[in-house]
Enzyme design. Structure first.
Site, PDB file in Angstrom:
ATOM      1  N   ASP A 103      12.313 -46.620 -15.245  1.00 35.05           N
ATOM      2  CA  ASP A 103      13.338 -46.534 -14.210  1.00 35.05           C
ATOM      3  C   ASP A 103      13.690 -45.065 -14.014  1.00 35.05           C
ATOM      4  O   ASP A 103      13.912 -44.345 -14.985  1.00 35.05           O
ATOM      5  CB  ASP A 103      14.585 -47.289 -14.693  1.00 35.05           C
ATOM      6  CG  ASP A 103      15.214 -48.148 -13.639  1.00 35.05           C
ATOM      7  OD1 ASP A 103      15.621 -47.585 -12.612  1.00 35.05           O
ATOM      8  OD2 ASP A 103      15.315 -49.362 -13.842  1.00 35.05           O
ATOM      9  N   ASP A 205      15.735 -46.067  -8.656  1.00 32.42           N
ATOM     10  CA  ASP A 205      17.039 -46.699  -8.482  1.00 32.42           C
ATOM     11  C   ASP A 205      17.681 -46.272  -7.153  1.00 32.42           C
ATOM     12  O   ASP A 205      17.632 -45.100  -6.779  1.00 32.42           O
ATOM     13  CB  ASP A 205      17.924 -46.254  -9.659  1.00 32.42           C
ATOM     14  CG  ASP A 205      19.205 -47.030  -9.761  1.00 32.42           C
ATOM     15  OD1 ASP A 205      19.139 -48.247  -9.973  1.00 32.42           O
ATOM     16  OD2 ASP A 205      20.287 -46.402  -9.630  1.00 32.42           O
ATOM     17  N   GLU A 275      14.003 -49.100  -5.159  1.00 32.71           N
ATOM     18  CA  GLU A 275      15.024 -50.127  -4.932  1.00 32.71           C
ATOM     19  C   GLU A 275      15.701 -49.812  -3.610  1.00 32.71           C
ATOM     20  O   GLU A 275      16.449 -48.841  -3.511  1.00 32.71           O
ATOM     21  CB  GLU A 275      16.060 -50.116  -6.069  1.00 32.71           C
ATOM     22  CG  GLU A 275      17.055 -51.240  -5.921  1.00 32.71           C
ATOM     23  CD  GLU A 275      18.387 -51.011  -6.621  1.00 32.71           C
ATOM     24  OE1 GLU A 275      19.137 -51.974  -6.752  1.00 32.71           O
ATOM     25  OE2 GLU A 275      18.696 -49.859  -6.992  1.00 32.71           O
ATOM     26  N   HIS A 337      18.010 -57.701 -12.696  1.00 28.49           N
ATOM     27  CA  HIS A 337      19.193 -57.557 -13.532  1.00 28.49           C
ATOM     28  C   HIS A 337      20.490 -57.426 -12.734  1.00 28.49           C
ATOM     29  O   HIS A 337      21.544 -57.219 -13.320  1.00 28.49           O
ATOM     30  CB  HIS A 337      19.013 -56.329 -14.432  1.00 28.49           C
ATOM     31  CG  HIS A 337      18.947 -55.063 -13.631  1.00 28.49           C
ATOM     32  ND1 HIS A 337      17.881 -54.764 -12.806  1.00 28.49           N
ATOM     33  CD2 HIS A 337      19.838 -54.050 -13.477  1.00 28.49           C
ATOM     34  CE1 HIS A 337      18.123 -53.622 -12.198  1.00 28.49           C
ATOM     35  NE2 HIS A 337      19.291 -53.167 -12.584  1.00 28.49           N
ATOM     36  N   ASP A 338      20.389 -57.500 -11.405  1.00 25.44           N
ATOM     37  CA  ASP A 338      21.587 -57.395 -10.567  1.00 25.44           C
ATOM     38  C   ASP A 338      21.925 -58.716  -9.869  1.00 25.44           C
ATOM     39  O   ASP A 338      22.919 -58.774  -9.142  1.00 25.44           O
ATOM     40  CB  ASP A 338      21.385 -56.319  -9.481  1.00 25.44           C
ATOM     41  CG  ASP A 338      21.273 -54.919 -10.058  1.00 25.44           C
ATOM     42  OD1 ASP A 338      21.924 -54.631 -11.074  1.00 25.44           O
ATOM     43  OD2 ASP A 338      20.505 -54.106  -9.490  1.00 25.44           O
TER      44      ASP A 338
HETATM   45  C1  GLC Z   1      20.993 -50.103  -9.003  1.00 28.96           C
HETATM   46  C2  GLC Z   1      20.754 -50.797 -10.319  1.00 28.96           C
HETATM   47  C3  GLC Z   1      22.082 -51.306 -10.819  1.00 28.96           C
HETATM   48  C4  GLC Z   1      23.004 -50.123 -11.019  1.00 28.96           C
HETATM   49  C5  GLC Z   1      23.128 -49.313  -9.727  1.00 28.96           C
HETATM   50  C6  GLC Z   1      23.767 -47.995  -9.947  1.00 28.96           C
HETATM   51  O1  GLC Z   1      21.417 -50.963  -8.025  1.00 28.96           O
HETATM   52  O2  GLC Z   1      19.816 -51.812 -10.175  1.00 28.96           O
HETATM   53  O3  GLC Z   1      21.955 -52.055 -11.993  1.00 28.96           O
HETATM   54  O4  GLC Z   1      24.262 -50.574 -11.418  1.00 28.96           O
HETATM   55  O5  GLC Z   1      21.859 -49.043  -9.183  1.00 28.96           O
HETATM   56  O6  GLC Z   1      22.906 -47.151 -10.658  1.00 28.96           O
END
Ligand code: GLC
Length: 542
Positions: A103, A205, A275, A337-338
């Site tokens: 990541d 991310d 992402e 994980h979100d």
């Molecule tokens: C992304 C991650 C998430 C995190 C956010 C801030 O959305 O997937 O888990 O809280 O970024 O870094």
């Protein structure tokens, strides 16, 4: 054993996401770690036979956002191990033919990162401009109306230096200033650090957040109650998020980032997957780059949020296929994980259909750890909740999808020997775990294994074309995957009722979501049970 060598590994491979805190604890402190991942590599390479693992952050971090607040981009948090453990993980993974994706969190650091500590120390510190600082408005208010995704304003006032700093997420996650060339270089160096250690790719991310409107204009207010995100986000939905992310020059950054990744050797091509929560297909597709020179793939989250019926899914895949720039490679995600757990969204029978859908569509699938067991969204009592988002905005907590992996029915689920894991175990872990499901031919895990094994050897599934069969009953989603040498039909019944489907030609079942039906011959009419999905090959001699 990819069958088509003209495609890179990330086209033909399946990615498995590991949330390191929750996968396997090798030190007995209740938190998963990299040593624990190493101990389970055979599970990934043999039991499942996936191709790549993606590790959510394992960097030094005060854990305000469980590692997405990075205090050092080029080290390992002692909780997870050290650089030597990481190197061993990469070496052991590569020995098994597994790729390693890490990541990369470019939008922000932790407020404990040495860069931010310097930056906030005084207005004339050389690193002041590494973050986004602005004067208050004349009345003392924040410089504009931008909101934090996690609730409240996106600005925090620093008393000592009399300015506000920007944080798109928690105040403990100040946004880096990507318009400062020194920041870019430092962050690209961090990528090189991991590339030099042998990683095969990056999951980037909140990739669309890194460039904001340079004029810092107020976001327009949102006239409709729905936000531009995919789920209700409370106060965040009160604005259209026009200026706080995705400014045009973001594409320059990704072109530059891609050039760096592409300097690594051709015989081991590295990849980037971003992402990107954009649901306007044209905007989303731009992250591939006009000449496919930006991200290898923006994550496609549309399936995650789609209605679970055949018509919605047909439409969605058509839209995706139409939106892809020529030569761009698609991908699908059904859990991470979100998001609430797949099994809780799809139910027992639906989870089997979802597994078949994810592993047969054209494009790279990403699986989230535990979804192969049907792990449910856990209901975490308020006093045990950990996720800062859920603690700030009730209902948006993500702990329920982050509970420890269930390996066995022992106390600690084979995840930990500690009396108390960092998040509670699922209440059904004694029945729903890897050991149990391996022994049960009808288990979801064994369905995943059959689907993954078929995908590994089926060129039609790996790289074949996709074609919808549009004369199927409304409740069924039926499509063909076809390569030069193979044609497979995938038929998924999303209704409770049995359905009959006319096939282009007689066939033979390769896999059914109902285990007792594998290998059955089928004439020109296929009968499906309620919520049954099948993959068929042509009958011999046809
Ligand atoms: C992304 C991650 C998430 C995190 C956010 C801030 O959305 O997937 O888990 O809280 O970024 O870094």
């Amino acid at each position: 054993m990819p069958s088509d060598t003209s495609h890179p590994w990330w086209h033909t491979g399946v990615i498995y996401q590991i949330y390191p805190r929750s996968f396997n604890d090798s030190t007995g402190n209740g938190v998963g770690d990299l040593g624990g991942v190493i101990d389970k590599l055979d599970y990934l390479s043999e039991t499942l036979d996936v191709d790549a693992l993606w590790l959510s952050p394992f960097y030094p971090s005060p854990m305000a956002d469980f590692g997405y607040d990075v205090a050092d981009f080029t080290d390992v948090h002692p909780l997870f191990g050290d650089l030597e453990t990481f190197d061993r993980l990469v070496a052991e993974a590569h020995t098994r033919g597994l790729k390693v994706i890490v990541d990369f969190v470019p939008n922000h650091s932790s407020d404990q990162h040495a860069w931010f500590v310097e930056s906030r120390s005084s207005r004339d510190n050389p690193r002041r401009d590494w973050y986004v600082w602005q004067n208050p408005r004349p009345d003392g208010d924040p410089p504009n109306n931008w909101l934090s995704v996690f609730g409240g304003p996106a600005w925090t006032f620093d008393e000592a230096t009399g300015q506000y700093y920007l944080h798109s997420f928690l105040k403990e996650q100040p946004d880096l200033n990507w318009r400062n060339p020194a920041v870019r270089e430092a962050m690209f160096d961090a990528m090189r650090f991991w590339l030099d250690r042998g990683v095969d790719g990056f999951r980037i991310d909140v990739a669309h957040f890194i460039m904001k409107d340079p004029m810092m204009r107020d976001n327009p207010l949102n006239p409709s109650p729905d936000g531009d995100f995919y789920k209700p986000m409370g106060e965040y939905d009160s604005q259209i998020h026009l200026y706080n992310k995705g400014h045009e020059d973001i594409h320059d950054v990704f072109r530059e980032l891609r050039r760096i990744v592409d300097t690594y050797p051709d015989e081991r091509p590295r990849m980037t997957v971003g992402e990107i929560h954009l649901f306007d297909w044209a905007e989303w597709a731009r992250y591939y780059g006009d000449d496919l020179d930006e991200l290898h793939m923006p994550f496609n989250f549309s399936l995650l949020h789609a209605d679970r019926n055949a018509a919605a899914l047909r439409r969605l895949v058509d839209q995706l296929e139409a939106a892809l720039p020529p030569g761009a490679w698609p991908n699908y995600v059904l859990g991470n994980h979100d998001e609430p757990r797949l099994a809780s969204r799809y139910g027992e029978a639906g989870s089997r259909l979802a597994a078949m859908l994810l592993l047969t569509l054209r494009g790279t699938p990403t699986l989230y750890y535990g979804d192969e067991l049907g792990m449910r969204q856990a209901d975490i009592p308020p006093d045990q909740q950990q996720d800062p988002w859920g603690r700030r905005v009730p209902g948006l907590g993500r702990d329920g999808c982050r509970t420890p992996m269930a390996w066995t029915d022992e106390p600690g689920a084979g995840f930990t020997t500690a009396p108390t894991p960092w998040l509670p175990l699922h209440d059904d872990y004694a029945a729903r775990n890897v050991t149990r499901q391996r022994q049960d031919p009808a288990s979801l895990l064994n369905l995943y294994r059959r689907l993954l094994a078929l995908r590994k050897t089926a060129p039609a599934l790996q790289t074949g074309a996709y074609r919808l069969l549009d004369d199927a009953p409304d409740d069924c989603y039926v499509f063909v995957r076809e390569s030069d040498t193979q044609r497979l039909v995938v038929a998924l019944n999303f209704s409770d009722a049995p359905q009959r489907i006319t096939l282009p030609s007689p066939g033979r079942l390769l896999v059914s979501t109902n285990p007792d039906r594998d290998e059955e011959a089928v004439g020109e009419t296929l009968a499906l049970d309620g919520h049954e999905g099948v993959i068929l090959t042509r009958a011999e001699g046809d």
